[in-house]
Write an enzyme that holds these catalytic residues in place. Structure first.
Site, mmCIF file in Angstrom:
data_model
loop_
_atom_site.group_PDB
_atom_site.id
_atom_site.type_symbol
_atom_site.label_atom_id
_atom_site.label_comp_id
_atom_site.label_asym_id
_atom_site.label_seq_id
_atom_site.Cartn_x
_atom_site.Cartn_y
_atom_site.Cartn_z
ATOM 1 N N ARG A 240 0.362 -1.174 -0.503
ATOM 2 C CA ARG A 240 -0.092 -0.234 -0.422
ATOM 3 C C ARG A 240 0.693 1.404 -0.483
ATOM 4 N NH1 ARG A 240 0.400 1.900 5.651
ATOM 5 N NH2 ARG A 240 0.666 0.605 7.168
ATOM 6 N N HIS A 244 -2.206 3.791 6.385
ATOM 7 C CA HIS A 244 -3.123 2.763 6.868
ATOM 8 C C HIS A 244 -4.295 2.865 6.510
ATOM 9 C CE1 HIS A 244 -5.242 -0.631 9.167
ATOM 10 N NE2 HIS A 244 -5.992 0.848 9.785
ATOM 11 N N TYR A 253 7.194 4.342 10.655
ATOM 12 C CA TYR A 253 7.610 3.323 9.907
ATOM 13 C C TYR A 253 8.101 2.835 9.158
ATOM 14 C CZ TYR A 253 3.248 2.538 8.332
ATOM 15 O OH TYR A 253 1.930 2.665 7.364
#
Length: 327
Positions: A240, A244, A253
């Protein structure tokens, strides 16, 4: 497996329409017009490859929140999707009571799922058991992210499907991160599909950015299920390119270099290049597809913005029964 030029172009348009609708959703969020969006961007090859192996209206689908492309193929309209983003009256999944992308569509055999992840897997197994008991030759597809395969419901549902050889296909869309947790911290095996042996079912790994590869393994799984051969676990490895959800910051991250490297393997661009190499997608045709997709999105946005909100009383039902019956 040979797909006609017409079918290939239909698949491409389905990917394109999902992408443009997804992109507009992000814009609407950044403009403050909607409060939340969770994206299926980057998953389009998994969605469309799977959808074109099924028979919407006959087969059943128990989705998860990134399945926008699959939902559009099963019959969700862009207008209905926009109604969910705006929380407007007429929203198809829950009457605007649930968050966006908690998909359900009764008229198209799409079962609404709970917000807790992985709970859709026992639902799919139960539907598969019902099909087998009735003697239907339909198939049920359920989708999940790789992070959710750590949940107990995933094991319980697939174990049941395998024991009873149910016509269930579990498509794991492995986009490398369970929100912010990388897959190597999520599991001690390289592939989710490696766990299929423990259930006693076929486990397949496929390039989730290659729509034709996904379609090929899905078609094999669907044919096996219709023959009474039982369930299949498919792991579609993808990525992706966006956070999120609209409320997350993925810079904490993962690096921009990593994201940019994956963007070179964007499934929509890969398929576009393939069709162009075959002479199936001249620039004029692609331009027409782009105009058509944007027009659909514009229409859906305008429709949702002019739609009314549900009445306040609507929020009270159907959470509680209107009448309580006591023994």
């Amino acid at each position: 497996m040979e797909l006609s030029k017409e079918t290939l172009l239909e698949m491409y348009y389905a990917m394109l329409r999902s992408r443009r609708l997804d992109e507009r959703s992000w814009v609407l969020h950044r403009q403050g017009k909607i409060v939340f969006h969770i994206s299926g961007m980057g998953h389009e090859a998994s969605h469309i490859g799977a959808a074109f192996a099924l028979k919407p209206g006959k087969d059943w689908f128990v989705p998860y929140y990134r399945d926008l492309g699959l939902m559009l193929c099963f019959g969700l309209t862009p207008r209905e999707f926009m109604l969910s983003l705006y929380g407007k009256k007429g929203e198809a999944s829950s009457g605007a009571r649930q968050m966006p992308s908690h998909f359900g569509l009764r008229r198209c055999n799409v079962v609404s799922t709970s917000a807790p992840v992985a709970t859709q897997i026992p639902h799919a197994a139960g539907i598969g058991l019902g099909m087998k008991m009735r003697g239907d030759d339909a198939v049920v597809l359920t989708c999940i992210g790789e992070g959710s395969t750590s949940q107990g419901e995933w094991y319980e549902g697939l174990n049941w499907a395998a024991v009873h050889k149910l016509p269930v296909i579990c498509l794991v869309q492995n986009n490398q991160y369970a929100i912010s947790v990388p897959s190597h911290l999520q599991m001690a095996v390289p592939n989710v599909a490696d766990r299929a042996a423990a259930f006693g079912m076929p486990g397949l790994v496929v390039d989730g950015n290659d729509v034709l590869a996904v379609h090929r393994v899905m078609k094999e799984a669907v044919d096996r299920a219709r023959r009474g051969g039982g369930p299949t676990l498919i792991e579609s490895k993808t990525y992706r390119p966006v956070p999120h959800s609209s409320d997350d910051d993925d810079r904490s991250y993962r690096s921009r270099e990593e994201v940019n490297e994956w963007k070179k393997r964007d499934p929509l661009l890969l398929f576009k290049a393939h069709l162009e190499s075959q002479g199936y997608l001249p620039a004029a045709v692609n331009d027409d597809y782009e105009r058509k997709a944007v027009a659909e999105v514009d229409d859906a946005q305008k429709f949702a913005e002019s739609a009314p909100y549900p009445e306040i009383e609507w929020a009270l039902g159907p959470v509680y029964a209107e009448e309580a019956h006591h023994a």
